[in-house]
Design a protein around this motif. Structure first.
Motif, PDB file in Angstrom:
ATOM      1  N   SER A  58       1.560   2.568  13.423  1.00  0.00           N
ATOM      2  CA  SER A  58       1.666   3.926  13.948  1.00  0.00           C
ATOM      3  C   SER A  58       1.113   4.001  15.355  1.00  0.00           C
ATOM      4  O   SER A  58       1.518   4.846  16.139  1.00  0.00           O
ATOM      5  N   VAL A  63       0.825  -3.760   6.699  1.00  0.00           N
ATOM      6  CA  VAL A  63      -0.550  -4.078   6.286  1.00  0.00           C
ATOM      7  C   VAL A  63      -1.516  -3.131   7.007  1.00  0.00           C
ATOM      8  O   VAL A  63      -1.098  -2.213   7.710  1.00  0.00           O
ATOM      9  N   PHE A  64      -2.824  -3.373   6.857  1.00  0.00           N
ATOM     10  CA  PHE A  64      -3.817  -2.481   7.473  1.00  0.00           C
ATOM     11  C   PHE A  64      -3.574  -2.321   8.973  1.00  0.00           C
ATOM     12  O   PHE A  64      -3.132  -3.246   9.644  1.00  0.00           O
ATOM     13  N   GLU A  65      -3.912  -1.148   9.476  1.00  0.00           N
ATOM     14  CA  GLU A  65      -3.684  -0.844  10.891  1.00  0.00           C
ATOM     15  C   GLU A  65      -4.792  -1.470  11.749  1.00  0.00           C
ATOM     16  O   GLU A  65      -5.610  -0.772  12.360  1.00  0.00           O
ATOM     17  N   GLU A  80       1.794  -9.439  -1.074  1.00  0.00           N
ATOM     18  CA  GLU A  80       0.427  -8.903  -0.966  1.00  0.00           C
ATOM     19  C   GLU A  80      -0.568 -10.038  -0.874  1.00  0.00           C
ATOM     20  O   GLU A  80      -0.229 -11.192  -1.146  1.00  0.00           O
ATOM     21  N   ASN A 130       5.359  -1.690  11.008  1.00  0.00           N
ATOM     22  CA  ASN A 130       5.330  -0.249  10.735  1.00  0.00           C
ATOM     23  C   ASN A 130       4.125   0.416  11.411  1.00  0.00           C
ATOM     24  O   ASN A 130       3.712   1.506  11.043  1.00  0.00           O
ATOM     25  N   LYS A 143      -2.709  -7.743  12.040  1.00  0.00           N
ATOM     26  CA  LYS A 143      -1.274  -7.722  12.343  1.00  0.00           C
ATOM     27  C   LYS A 143      -0.879  -9.019  13.065  1.00  0.00           C
ATOM     28  O   LYS A 143       0.162  -9.611  12.769  1.00  0.00           O
ATOM     29  N   SER A 149       5.517   8.978   6.198  1.00  0.00           N
ATOM     30  CA  SER A 149       4.951   9.068   4.858  1.00  0.00           C
ATOM     31  C   SER A 149       5.321  10.411   4.218  1.00  0.00           C
ATOM     32  O   SER A 149       5.252  11.439   4.885  1.00  0.00           O
ATOM     33  N   PHE A 209       8.200   4.086   9.653  1.00  0.00           N
ATOM     34  CA  PHE A 209       8.601   4.957   8.548  1.00  0.00           C
ATOM     35  C   PHE A 209       7.590   6.079   8.447  1.00  0.00           C
ATOM     36  O   PHE A 209       6.423   5.898   8.777  1.00  0.00           O
ATOM     37  N   GLY A 234       0.829  -1.203   0.000  1.00  0.00           N
ATOM     38  CA  GLY A 234       0.000   0.000   0.000  1.00  0.00           C
ATOM     39  C   GLY A 234       0.858   1.244   0.000  1.00  0.00           C
ATOM     40  O   GLY A 234       2.018   1.226  -0.427  1.00  0.00           O
ATOM     41  N   THR A 235       0.301   2.329   0.521  1.00  0.00           N
ATOM     42  CA  THR A 235       0.995   3.615   0.564  1.00  0.00           C
ATOM     43  C   THR A 235       2.385   3.468   1.176  1.00  0.00           C
ATOM     44  O   THR A 235       3.375   3.953   0.632  1.00  0.00           O
ATOM     45  N   MET A 236       2.461   2.795   2.315  1.00  0.00           N
ATOM     46  CA  MET A 236       3.735   2.707   3.023  1.00  0.00           C
ATOM     47  C   MET A 236       4.614   1.595   2.467  1.00  0.00           C
ATOM     48  O   MET A 236       5.807   1.785   2.263  1.00  0.00           O
TER      49      MET A 236
END
Ligand code: NAD
Length: 673
Positions: free
Chosen positions: A415, A386-388, A329, A413, A393, A439, A437, A308-310
């Motif tokens: 947050s 992956v999704f938060e 993925e 990763n 997770k 963004s 990381f 994804g984005t990250m």
């Protein structure tokens, strides 16, 4: 060979005296170096058998700059300028032999030599501006005389070094030496002696500065070209003025003007903050209970879960440094989309000329996509992005545990989630760390590493919570009487890249609106704007209006009307709010939050928090970061304002953290040792 001082020796090879500086690691211009150079040059000048002098350096570099540990201490003689006088006014030809980096005072010293030779790989520059300073050893006067005014401006204001060959082309270096540098410098000096060349003093070279005389547009155009990236900094303008002096004044007066401007920048709060930050950044890499010599596992292969984005950005980080990385993925569509974005990013960089087409293919070649989890079996480091969501997770880490090799580092990763809880899904929680990381991950230079247990909740989680709180406070300011443009201007004048309202418009107001609806929360002004279909830039209006595809936020009288209406409905008394109050209400809570992070042991040192805010959130480096800034204001002042806001609003959001209270009572700062 004669040892002149602890770091400088003098030798003679035939009729050429060779002065060697040996002050590891970077041959900084410490006091004993300056003293040794002065004495060695004087001695060589008095040696009837020496016809010329070479100044060279041992180790991996020429003099790479001033000794920053001497900053802020009373200057000890000889000063750099006294040593430079001895060199420049000496009776015999002096040749600087440059390898590695000649930076700052190192380059300024080299420019007082009568000639300079260098190896191709040498790098030469005046990076003082990066510490909020101007070159103070004649750099602003001599460099334009050698390379011309335009190039000197670019080098001094930009602060980046140039390579040996470019330096030769520009006239900063007289000859490139292939093979042994000292031997090459000696041969060059021999030639100078044989040809009986007159001493070439840079101070006497007038052509290149004369060419710029009567052309003020050179400076006005340069100022315009750097206005954006230098906004808020003091040193760039001081650098430009010093170069202007090189053009308009005789050499010695120009030098005096440079000195004045140097002292001005040295004493400026901006430079103080930038020098502080320079050390803060180095310090951030050190962890007290992890000694520097601790062996680090070599990362030969990496894996990233989630594209994804990250995930895509994180994969690019590995590919950029030549580490093969597998991206995993759930489905091939998501994978293709993710890798497509990565390719687009690389191609955009190539279009700007910062990568070649070959580089793009090489980097893409290092990134392997798959939907097969087993592909990470040989990775030394696995980063999950992956999704938060905790259950996802945990599932990912339980599967990771079965496949990853025993020595692998398993990173998340996340947050906001608890790293310990994620780690507990494996049989090797000791191998699990948080690697946060920022963004966009392929651009941001900041990485927060979170160890388990005590620091299980990342400092970033707190930082994000405070971001949300700040959103609420900014709305509150509107209701009480401020306008979006006033609030945003206070923060951009302070030096942040964007104000909260322009930022919301950029991100899209509908995103937060949907989240709030889900949580049953309200932000009365933003909600009203969304109800009217004003989602920000994407709809042409939000807190501001955007006309004809222009992304510049323009004040909108319609918003003033909406805000007044919402405050009336909420029964809030409107008044005029000062810029100072806005700044205090939006920034003091960040200081308070920093105090909590420090107190709870989520950050090792106050300076680490500053590094996070500067690199992660665009806090202006010339204010050093919130903790440094707070110390400059005084913690008592901040504590008392927070107390006053608490009293005024009755909200415990404002309550000063215990650490802030304690330090304020003791009259100390966060950074006091
Ligand atoms: P995203 O939704 O853009 O990407 C998540 C990707 O993970 C999706 O492509 C999804 O298909 C994939 N995925 C989901 N479950 C998977 C599984 N079981 N196996 C493999 N792939 C799976 O999310 P994002 O913004 O990249 O965020 C990822 C993580 O990074 C989150 O923990 C988030 O908190 C954190 N983070 C995000 C940001 C940010 O600004 N976006 C910043 C820092 C950290």
């Amino acid at each position: 060979m004669t040892q002149i001082s602890q770091s400088v020796s003098l030798d003679r090879q035939g009729r050429i005296a060779v002065v060697t500086v040996n002050n590891p690691p970077v041959n900084a211009l410490s006091h004993h170096v300056r003293q040794g150079l002065r004495d060695a040059i004087n001695q060589a000048a008095g040696d009837a058998g020496a016809a010329a002098i070479v100044i060279a350096c041992a180790g991996r570099t020429f003099i790479a700059g001033a000794d920053i540990t001497e900053f802020g201490k009373p200057p000890q003689e000889p000063t750099l300028s006294q040593v430079q006088d001895v060199i420049e006014r000496g009776p015999k030809p002096i040749v600087a032999a440059i390898h590695g980096t000649a930076l700052g005072g190192g380059l300024e010293l080299a420019m007082t030599c009568h000639w300079r030779v260098a190896v191709k790989t040498a790098r030469l520059g005046q990076p003082e501006v990066k510490l909020g300073l101007i070159p103070g050893g004649g750099g602003t006067q001599r460099l334009p005389r050698l390379v011309g005014v335009e190039k000197a401006l670019a080098m001094i204001v930009g602060g980046d070094p140039i390579g040996g060959e470019e330096a030769k082309r520009l006239g900063l270096v007289d000859e490139i030496v292939d093979g042994d540098l000292t031997a090459g410098a000696i041969a060059f000096a021999e030639r100078v002696v044989n040809e009986k060349r007159p001493l070439r003093k840079v101070r006497d070279l007038g052509d290149k500065v004369a060419a710029a005389r009567g052309k003020p547009e050179i400076f006005s155009e340069f100022r315009k070209s750097v206005a954006r990236q230098t906004r808020g900094f003091k040193a760039p303008e001081a650098c430009i003025r010093a170069v202007e002096a090189a053009v308009s004044l005789p050499f010695d007066q120009g030098l005096a003007r440079e000195r004045e401007l140097f002292v001005e920048t040295l004493n400026s709060p901006e430079s103080k903050a930038q020098r502080y930050f320079f050390f803060a950044e180095r310090e951030a890499a050190k962890i007290p209970d992890v000694p520097a010599e601790t062996p680090a596992a070599e990362i030969r292969k990496a894996a990233v879960i989630g594209a994804g984005t990250m995930g895509g950005g994180i994969a690019m980080n590995f590919a950029n440094v030549g580490i093969p990385v597998t991206v995993i993925e759930v489905a091939s569509e998501a994978l293709d989309r993710g890798l497509g974005v990565v390719r687009k990013n690389y191609e955009a960089t190539a279009a700007k000329g910062r990568l070649t087409k070959d580089d793009v293919e090489k980097r893409m070649g290092l990134i392997q996509g798959t939907t097969d989890f087993n592909a990470l079996a040989d990775a030394d480091l696995v980063v999950e992005a992956v999704f938060e969501e905790m259950p996802i997770k945990k599932d990912v880490f339980a599967r990771l545990d079965k496949v990853a090799k025993a020595s692998a580092v398993l990173a998340t990763n996340t947050s906001t989630l608890d790293v310990d809880e994620i780690a507990a899904a494996t049989r090797r929680p000791e191998s699990v760390v948080g690697m946060h990381f920022f963004s966009p991950a392929n651009v941001m230079r900041l990485l927060e590493v979170v160890r388990g247990e005590k620091s299980a909740k990342p400092a970033i989680a707190t930082a994000m919570a405070i971001g949300r709180q700040r959103g609420k406070q900014s709305e509150r300011l509107l209701l009480e009487g401020a306008s979006p443009q006033q609030v945003d201007k206070v923060l951009t004048d302070f030096g942040l890249p964007m104000g909260p309202f322009a930022m919301s418009d950029l991100a899209g107001l509908d995103v937060g609106w949907r989240i709030r609806k889900g949580r049953g929360e309200r932000a009365p002004v933003a909600d009203r704007l969304c109800e009217m279909g004003r989602f920000g830039q994407k709809t042409g209006s939000g807190f501001f209006k955007y006309e004809g595809g222009d992304r510049t936020p323009k004040p909108d009288p319609e918003v003033d009307r909406i805000v007044a209406e919402v405050s009336r409905e909420a029964g809030v008394q409107r008044r005029s709010i000062s810029d100072d109050e806005i700044r205090e209400r939006l920034l003091y809570p960040m200081v308070n939050e920093g105090a909590k992070i420090l107190e709870e042991g989520k950050a090792i040192r106050a300076s680490d928090i500053d590094v996070i805010w500067v690199y992660g959130y665009g806090w202006p480096v010339y204010r050093g970061g919130p903790m440094f800034w707070a110390d400059q204001i005084g913690l008592k002042t901040i504590r008392d304002r927070l107390l006053a806001f608490e009293k005024q609003t009755g909200s415990d959001f404002w309550r000063p953290a215990p650490l802030l209270n304690k330090l304020a009572d003791q009259g100390r700062g966060f950074l006091d040792k």
